[in-house]
Design an enzyme around this catalytic site. Structure first.
Site, PDB file in Angstrom:
ATOM      1  N   GLY A 162       0.873  -1.200   0.050  1.00 19.66           N
ATOM      2  CA  GLY A 162      -0.128  -0.147  -0.010  1.00 19.66           C
ATOM      3  C   GLY A 162       0.865   1.304  -0.029  1.00 19.66           C
ATOM      4  O   GLY A 162       2.248   1.221  -0.028  1.00 19.66           O
ATOM      5  N   GLY A 207       0.649   5.417   1.336  1.00 17.55           N
ATOM      6  CA  GLY A 207      -0.038   6.504   2.218  1.00 17.55           C
ATOM      7  C   GLY A 207       0.550   7.689   2.065  1.00 17.55           C
ATOM      8  O   GLY A 207       1.351   8.081   1.356  1.00 17.55           O
ATOM      9  N   GLY A 208       0.206   8.624   2.962  1.00 14.52           N
ATOM     10  CA  GLY A 208       0.582  10.004   3.038  1.00 14.52           C
ATOM     11  C   GLY A 208       2.032  10.139   3.264  1.00 14.52           C
ATOM     12  O   GLY A 208       2.702  11.078   2.836  1.00 14.52           O
ATOM     13  N   TYR A 209       2.896   9.148   3.899  1.00 14.75           N
ATOM     14  CA  TYR A 209       4.280   9.343   4.114  1.00 14.75           C
ATOM     15  C   TYR A 209       5.271   8.582   3.069  1.00 14.75           C
ATOM     16  O   TYR A 209       6.247   8.811   3.055  1.00 14.75           O
ATOM     17  CB  TYR A 209       4.690   8.690   5.430  1.00 14.75           C
ATOM     18  N   VAL A 262       4.275   1.093   1.770  1.00 11.48           N
ATOM     19  CA  VAL A 262       4.346   0.320   2.896  1.00 11.48           C
ATOM     20  C   VAL A 262       4.468  -1.141   2.061  1.00 11.48           C
ATOM     21  O   VAL A 262       4.107  -1.393   0.864  1.00 11.48           O
ATOM     22  CB  VAL A 262       3.055   0.205   3.634  1.00 11.48           C
ATOM     23  N   LYS A 296       7.325   0.645   6.481  1.00 12.65           N
ATOM     24  CA  LYS A 296       6.734   1.907   6.152  1.00 12.65           C
ATOM     25  C   LYS A 296       7.947   2.662   5.917  1.00 12.65           C
ATOM     26  O   LYS A 296       8.833   2.931   6.604  1.00 12.65           O
ATOM     27  CB  LYS A 296       5.888   2.431   7.275  1.00 12.65           C
ATOM     28  N   ASP A 303      -4.838  11.340  13.478  1.00  9.28           N
ATOM     29  CA  ASP A 303      -5.283  10.973  12.295  1.00  9.28           C
ATOM     30  C   ASP A 303      -6.302   9.819  12.348  1.00  9.28           C
ATOM     31  O   ASP A 303      -5.704   8.773  11.694  1.00  9.28           O
ATOM     32  CB  ASP A 303      -3.904  10.830  11.361  1.00  9.28           C
TER      33      ASP A 303
END
Ligand code: ADP
Length: 290
Positions: free
Chosen positions: A19, A21-23, A26, A40, A136
């Protein structure tokens, strides 16, 4: 250990990507003892660097709770920032609700998911030392393990995200649109009650399976519009409800659950319950089921 983490990084390939995401991305990896982990890897520039990062991460790795995704390790070298978490094989709550993970959550399981994630957040707020505000809370940050136990992920991290990440609100206020506490947004005063607001939005997702903003409409508003004080059976809400639970017979404690969700998303933080009050209320619903 750091060497183990290095080995994980050698396993990185697109096929191990689970996946993004914001950072950053993953990946699925494996430690030398065979434990499967989620790694991550922060995108360059997506997180603040330096001492603050390290201090914060060290703090987060000391948090242990059944309903919190454990941070097993981290590495921080040559501009690389990597975080290693326990792997959650049943994906995110959002994936379940959207039917993408093939895991159907019946009403009882949704109550248990609510209880588990509420316990995780109550722990962070009240028992972690120092207390941690998640910042969050959302259905993509609630993960399911092999027993479908819910665990909250990504706590405390949004503090470390550099501005202008996609989907995140710019300026000082951080969080995700649709989940963001309006009072926090106005005052920029962050408290535990902002997590409670976001959690209320997640509870509405559990009822409707919708995302917090769909077709430009906010779920909180939509549910409020459907509520009619004279309608104790909540017929008005039925068209917003997730079909798979709407047609599944009696929903234990549904009215109470809805009431609690709406309390969590009260405009004024003072009118919202604390996380541990919410835990007790959900426990009561489940106990009354016998
Ligand atoms: P976001 O920033 O949107 O919260 P993340 O970077 O935390 O996204 O995670 C992206 C995706 O990676 C998640 O939606 C989930 O599918 C997967 N993921 C994250 N953490 C884990 C984990 N510990 N175990 C399994 N999958 C995970």
């Amino acid at each position: 250990s750091f060497d183990e983490l290095k080995k994980c990084t050698n396993n990185f390939s697109d096929s191990n990507e689970i996946g993004s995401g914001g950072y950053g991305k993953v990946y699925r990896g494996m430690l030398s003892d065979g434990q499967v982990v989620a790694i991550k890897r922060a995108q360059q520039g997506s997180m603040q660097g330096g001492l603050e990062f390290k201090t914060e991460i060290e703090l987060l790795s000391r948090v242990h709770h059944k309903n919190v995704v454990g941070l097993l390790g981290f590495c921080f070298e040559q501009g690389e920032q990597m975080l290693v978490y326990e792997f959650m094989p049943n994906g995110t709550l959002r994936e379940s609700l959207s039917g993408r993970s093939g895991i159907h959550l019946d009403w009882k399981r949704r109550l248990r998911v609510t209880l588990g994630s509420a316990r995780g957040l109550a722990y962070l707020h009240e028992l972690a030392n120092p207390p941690i505000i998640h910042r969050d809370v959302k259905s993509t940050n609630i993960l399911l393990d092999e027993h479908l136990t819910a665990k909250v992920a990504d706590f405390g991290l949004s503090k470390l995200v550099a501005d202008s990440g996609k989907g995140h609100v710019s300026t000082q206020v951080k969080g995700t649109l649709g989940y963001l506490d309006p009072e926090y947004y106005m005052t920029q005063q962050l408290t535990e009650k902002s997590d409670v607001y976001s959690f209320g939005v997640v509870m509405l997702e559990l009822i409707t399976a919708r995302q917090p903003i769909e077709k430009g409409k906010y779920i909180v508003r939509e549910v409020r519009l459907m509520m009619d004080k004279n309608d104790e059976e909540h017929y008005g809400l039925r068209e917003l409800m997730d079909r798979s639970i709407r047609n599944s017979g009696t929903l234990i404690g549904f009215g109470r659950f809805l009431e609690l969700a709406l309390q969590c998303v009260e405009e004024s933080a003072a009118d919202r319950p604390t996380m541990s009050e919410l835990v007790k209320a959900i426990e009561t619903i489940l106990q009354n089921d016998g």
